[in-house]
Design an enzyme around this catalytic site. Structure first.
Site, PDB file in Angstrom:
ATOM      1  N   PHE A  15       0.905  -1.234   0.004  1.00 30.49           N
ATOM      2  CA  PHE A  15       0.027   0.186   0.134  1.00 30.49           C
ATOM      3  C   PHE A  15       0.735   1.119  -0.196  1.00 30.49           C
ATOM      4  O   PHE A  15       0.581   2.240  -0.655  1.00 30.49           O
ATOM      5  CB  PHE A  15      -0.975  -0.063   1.251  1.00 30.49           C
ATOM      6  CG  PHE A  15      -1.559   1.297   1.567  1.00 30.49           C
ATOM      7  CD1 PHE A  15      -2.682   1.763   0.989  1.00 30.49           C
ATOM      8  CD2 PHE A  15      -0.817   2.144   2.651  1.00 30.49           C
ATOM      9  CE1 PHE A  15      -3.115   2.832   1.397  1.00 30.49           C
ATOM     10  CE2 PHE A  15      -1.259   3.360   3.002  1.00 30.49           C
ATOM     11  CZ  PHE A  15      -2.570   3.847   2.236  1.00 30.49           C
ATOM     12  N   LYS A  64       9.400  -5.663  12.536  1.00 29.31           N
ATOM     13  CA  LYS A  64       8.806  -4.448  13.414  1.00 29.31           C
ATOM     14  C   LYS A  64       9.617  -4.808  14.811  1.00 29.31           C
ATOM     15  O   LYS A  64       9.636  -3.807  15.705  1.00 29.31           O
ATOM     16  CB  LYS A  64       7.306  -4.548  13.641  1.00 29.31           C
ATOM     17  CG  LYS A  64       6.728  -4.143  12.318  1.00 29.31           C
ATOM     18  CD  LYS A  64       5.220  -4.024  12.526  1.00 29.31           C
ATOM     19  CE  LYS A  64       4.561  -3.367  11.310  1.00 29.31           C
ATOM     20  NZ  LYS A  64       3.047  -3.126  11.334  1.00 29.31           N
TER      21      LYS A  64
END
Length: 247
Positions: A15, A64
């Protein structure tokens, strides 16, 4: 030209690359956003060293949490969460300083807060990865009690077999932080007693492809309030830009 990008593996459909490059074009910003698919987090330094105009990175699955050990500074919020999805890159003389932040918590909080009513006091978090930590932090800051759901038994967590209709009535905010139901496996969903849900239930899915996962459609069938992850994604991307540009 300034450069920004995304690190993760595999990246596939991203995205961020479309969002940021369209924003740069529409607002006349002299910058480009690229995908950096790295098979090992050790390759982060190579990405930074070979892109001297790099000013910021987003971090996605599976890095992450692991990326924290490779950063010079980590914000107090990201440190408490235990996950970073935004890296600010600063060039100071011959040194490159990497600072870690978390915009997932900002995007999620801003997205779910308008849905919350006085009867929403407890939440189930499906999944235990980096994104789920930001969701846990955000929900607790919003005043909710949280409980993690894991596929395998872990201390302080429950498994899907523990989720009874009574538990769903009590923990009536349910956030899916797993990839279950994501394209192309759109016929899958977390194993929950959906029939025990009603208009007091919130189902929030971090997945945005497809627009309506089976998790969400099952909830809608029983009048639950639902939202997918697109708004959170937009809000966290905007927060990333603010972090990179000191706004």
């Amino acid at each position: 030209m300034d450069k920004y990008g995304l690190i993760g593996y595999p990246l596939g459909h991203s995205f961020s690359i479309g969002y940021f490059n369209e924003m740069f074009q529409n607002e006349g910003i002299d910058a480009v956003y690229e995908n950096f698919e790295i098979a090992d987090i050790d390759n982060l330094r190579e990405v930074v060293d070979s892109n001297p105009s790099l000013r910021g990175l987003n971090v996605t699955i599976p890095y992450k949490e692991a990326v924290i050990d490779y950063l010079d500074n980590v914000s107090p919020v990201a440190r408490e969460i235990g996950a970073v999805n935004v890296i600010k890159v600063e060039h100071k003389g011959n040194r490159t300083v990497l600072s870690g932040h978390n915009s997932d918590c900002i995007g999620f909080s801003r997205s779910i807060e308008p849905m919350l009513e006085r009867w929403h006091k407890k939440a189930l978090i499906l999944g235990t990865g980096g994104a789920s930590k930001a969701i846990d932090y955000s929900l607790r800051k919003l005043g909710l009690e949280t409980l993690f759901v894991s596929r395998t038994p872990k201390p302080g967590m429950i498994t899907y077999s523990d989720i009874t209709p009574e538990l769903v009535k009590e923990y009536n905010v349910i956030v899916n932080c797993t990839p279950v139901g994501m394209f192309p496996k759109i016929n899958e969903c977390p194993n929950l007693p959906y029939e025990s849900m009603d208009h007091h239930t919130i189902l929030y899915d971090l997945i945005y492809n497809p627009d309506e996962t089976l998790f969400i459609s099952n909830g809608k069938e029983h009048n639950a309030n639902v939202k997918n992850g697109l708004e959170m994604l937009l809000l966290q991307a905007f927060a990333s830009w603010e972090i990179w540009n000191n706004k």
